[in-house]
Scaffold this motif. Structure first.
Motif, PDB file in Angstrom:
ATOM      1  N   ASP A   1     -24.496 -18.232 -39.683  1.00 30.46           N
ATOM      2  CA  ASP A   1     -23.121 -17.982 -38.816  1.00 30.46           C
ATOM      3  C   ASP A   1     -22.974 -19.229 -37.673  1.00 30.46           C
ATOM      4  N   LEU A   2     -24.146 -19.854 -37.717  1.00 31.08           N
ATOM      5  CA  LEU A   2     -24.013 -21.012 -36.699  1.00 31.08           C
ATOM      6  C   LEU A   2     -23.303 -21.990 -37.298  1.00 31.08           C
ATOM      7  N   LEU A   3     -23.436 -22.479 -38.399  1.00 31.58           N
ATOM      8  CA  LEU A   3     -22.824 -23.406 -39.194  1.00 31.58           C
ATOM      9  C   LEU A   3     -21.130 -23.118 -38.978  1.00 31.58           C
TER      10      LEU A   3
ATOM     11  N   TRP B   1     -20.289 -25.988 -31.976  1.00 33.56           N
ATOM     12  CA  TRP B   1     -19.993 -27.191 -32.264  1.00 33.56           C
ATOM     13  C   TRP B   1     -19.207 -27.999 -31.380  1.00 33.56           C
ATOM     14  N   ASP B   2     -18.268 -27.167 -30.787  1.00 32.37           N
ATOM     15  CA  ASP B   2     -17.459 -28.072 -29.610  1.00 32.37           C
ATOM     16  C   ASP B   2     -18.263 -28.286 -28.464  1.00 32.37           C
ATOM     17  N   SER B   3     -19.321 -27.281 -28.094  1.00 28.23           N
ATOM     18  CA  SER B   3     -20.353 -27.579 -27.077  1.00 28.23           C
ATOM     19  C   SER B   3     -21.223 -28.834 -27.412  1.00 28.23           C
ATOM     20  N   PHE B   4     -21.579 -28.795 -28.580  1.00 29.62           N
ATOM     21  CA  PHE B   4     -22.525 -29.988 -29.082  1.00 29.62           C
ATOM     22  C   PHE B   4     -21.957 -31.116 -29.014  1.00 29.62           C
ATOM     23  N   ARG B   5     -20.456 -31.186 -29.425  1.00 27.36           N
ATOM     24  CA  ARG B   5     -19.854 -32.463 -29.214  1.00 27.36           C
ATOM     25  C   ARG B   5     -19.612 -32.954 -27.749  1.00 27.36           C
TER      26      ARG B   5
ATOM     27  N   THR C   1     -16.562 -28.332 -19.878  1.00 27.06           N
ATOM     28  CA  THR C   1     -18.149 -28.917 -19.595  1.00 27.06           C
ATOM     29  C   THR C   1     -18.995 -27.803 -20.170  1.00 27.06           C
ATOM     30  N   ARG C   2     -18.954 -27.224 -21.089  1.00 27.05           N
ATOM     31  CA  ARG C   2     -19.859 -26.114 -21.728  1.00 27.05           C
ATOM     32  C   ARG C   2     -20.942 -26.985 -22.508  1.00 27.05           C
ATOM     33  N   LEU C   3     -22.023 -27.339 -22.122  1.00 29.94           N
ATOM     34  CA  LEU C   3     -23.127 -28.076 -22.766  1.00 29.94           C
ATOM     35  C   LEU C   3     -23.744 -27.191 -23.816  1.00 29.94           C
TER      36      LEU C   3
ATOM     37  N   CYS D   1     -33.068 -23.840 -31.873  1.00 35.88           N
ATOM     38  CA  CYS D   1     -33.814 -24.623 -32.815  1.00 35.88           C
ATOM     39  C   CYS D   1     -33.128 -25.736 -33.610  1.00 35.88           C
ATOM     40  N   VAL D   2     -31.971 -25.582 -33.463  1.00 37.80           N
ATOM     41  CA  VAL D   2     -30.939 -26.959 -33.773  1.00 37.80           C
ATOM     42  C   VAL D   2     -31.074 -27.781 -32.895  1.00 37.80           C
ATOM     43  N   MET D   3     -31.029 -27.567 -31.494  1.00 33.24           N
ATOM     44  CA  MET D   3     -31.154 -28.515 -30.457  1.00 33.24           C
ATOM     45  C   MET D   3     -32.545 -29.189 -30.358  1.00 33.24           C
TER      46      MET D   3
END
Length: 341
Positions: free
Chosen positions: A106-108, A114-118, A292-294, A317-319
């Motif tokens: 689901d995370l993929l 992924w927007d927050s990751f960017r 600004t959602r990290l 876990c991804v982080m």
């Protein structure tokens, strides 16, 4: 009258020469004497009792510091990894089921994550790079023989002594659209009426990045200043006598001396900034509109606002995997740098 002086020939028992002496072939180690006995190491036995006891005592001394790390760091990390493979949610009456890699699947497909990751990568790089450049300039300035240098050094570390929550509240007052010092200065200079910096879609992230640079610059400055003070002044004096200018002295003398420290503090800052939470949470809580959602904020909201503990653990876990890759790249670079030297 002629006197004849008899010369004594060295005999076989003469210690200063002759076939049986030290200088002849029959002396010690020679062909005519007794051969020198070569030393050979004996069989290795068990370590002394004192050394074995010292090793056990060292472990006993390390345990008081190791146990809290295992309980407070390693234990929760392993529990979080296990939780990522379940459908754990808030609520005592609901049973937790093992669902395998469904959370990661689901995370993929989660575009919000992924927007927050960017945004997290933009934040980390946007804070780390200017922070290092400004800290390097400040460290070079504080390394000079200036008047009241001790006062300047004390003032430079003031942001480091302030908690992130206090820094966030203070800068919220600075950015206040009605009575903030920033907008008041803009109005006094006749540059406009000011704006709402923390709620504007175009200004929220740059405003938060500026606060991150200000808050984290002191520790980088202190680390670089320590490296500059360990650089021998004789090298700078010799380069100046050879006619090297300021930039050439920095490139050939200063930078090689502080390069290991610069790489280490930059890697640590990148990791710390990517994991930022408190400062951005106090300033904007991830808004406006998620600008600004990290990643840490996104995982916090999923866990404690929506109760999706398993899904939030998968984000963690991804982080952790991303941070591990950054650490691995840093360690490989350090090892290769050590081999080159």
């Amino acid at each position: 009258m002629t006197s004849v002086t008899a010369t004594k020939r060295p005999g076989p028992d003469d210690p200063h020469g002759g076939p049986g002496g030290r200088d002849g072939q029959g002396g010690r180690g020679g062909q005519g004497g007794r051969p020198r006995k070569a030393w050979r190491p004996g069989p290795s036995g068990p370590p002394p009792r004192g050394k074995a006891f010292g090793d056990r005592a060292a472990w006993f001394l390390v345990l008081p510091a190791l146990i809290p790390i295992l309980i407070l760091s390693v234990g929760p990390l392993l529990y979080g990894i296990a939780l990522a493979f379940t459908d754990a949610q808030s609520g005592r009456t609901r049973s937790t089921q093992w669902i395998g890699t469904l959370n990661f699947q689901d995370l993929l497909h989660d575009t919000l994550f992924w927007d927050s990751f960017r945004i997290g990568l933009v934040w980390a790089v946007g804070v780390t790079v200017p922070q290092f450049l400004l800290a390097l300039g400040l460290a070079l300035l504080l390394n000079q023989n200036l008047r009241l240098r001790w006062l300047a050094r004390a003032l430079a570390i003031v942001p480091w002594a302030m908690p992130e929550v206090v820094v966030g509240i203070m800068w919220r007052l600075v950015y206040n659209p009605d009575a903030g010092i920033l907008n008041e200065t803009i109005r006094d200079l006749g540059l406009g009426d000011g704006r709402d910096w923390l709620t504007g879609l175009a200004t929220a992230l740059p405003a938060v990045i500026l606060v991150g640079i200000w808050a984290g610059m002191p520790q980088t400055t202190v680390a670089l200043l320590a490296g500059l003070q360990n650089t021998p002044r004789e090298l700078h004096e010799a380069a100046a006598l050879d006619g090297a200018g300021a930039w050439r002295r920095f490139r050939t003398v200063t930078w090689p001396a502080i390069r290991p420290i610069a790489l280490a503090i930059s890697a640590l800052n990148l990791i710390w900034n990517f994991n930022s939470f408190a400062l951005v949470y106090v300033l904007t809580s991830g808004g406006p509109g998620g600008r600004t959602r990290l990643p840490m904020l996104f995982a916090y909201e999923e866990a404690f606002r929506y109760g999706q503990f398993g899904y939030a653990a998968a984000m963690g876990c991804v982080m952790v995997a991303v941070i591990s890759v950054l650490l691995a790249l840093y360690l490989v670079g350090r090892l290769r740098g050590g081999e080159d030297r």
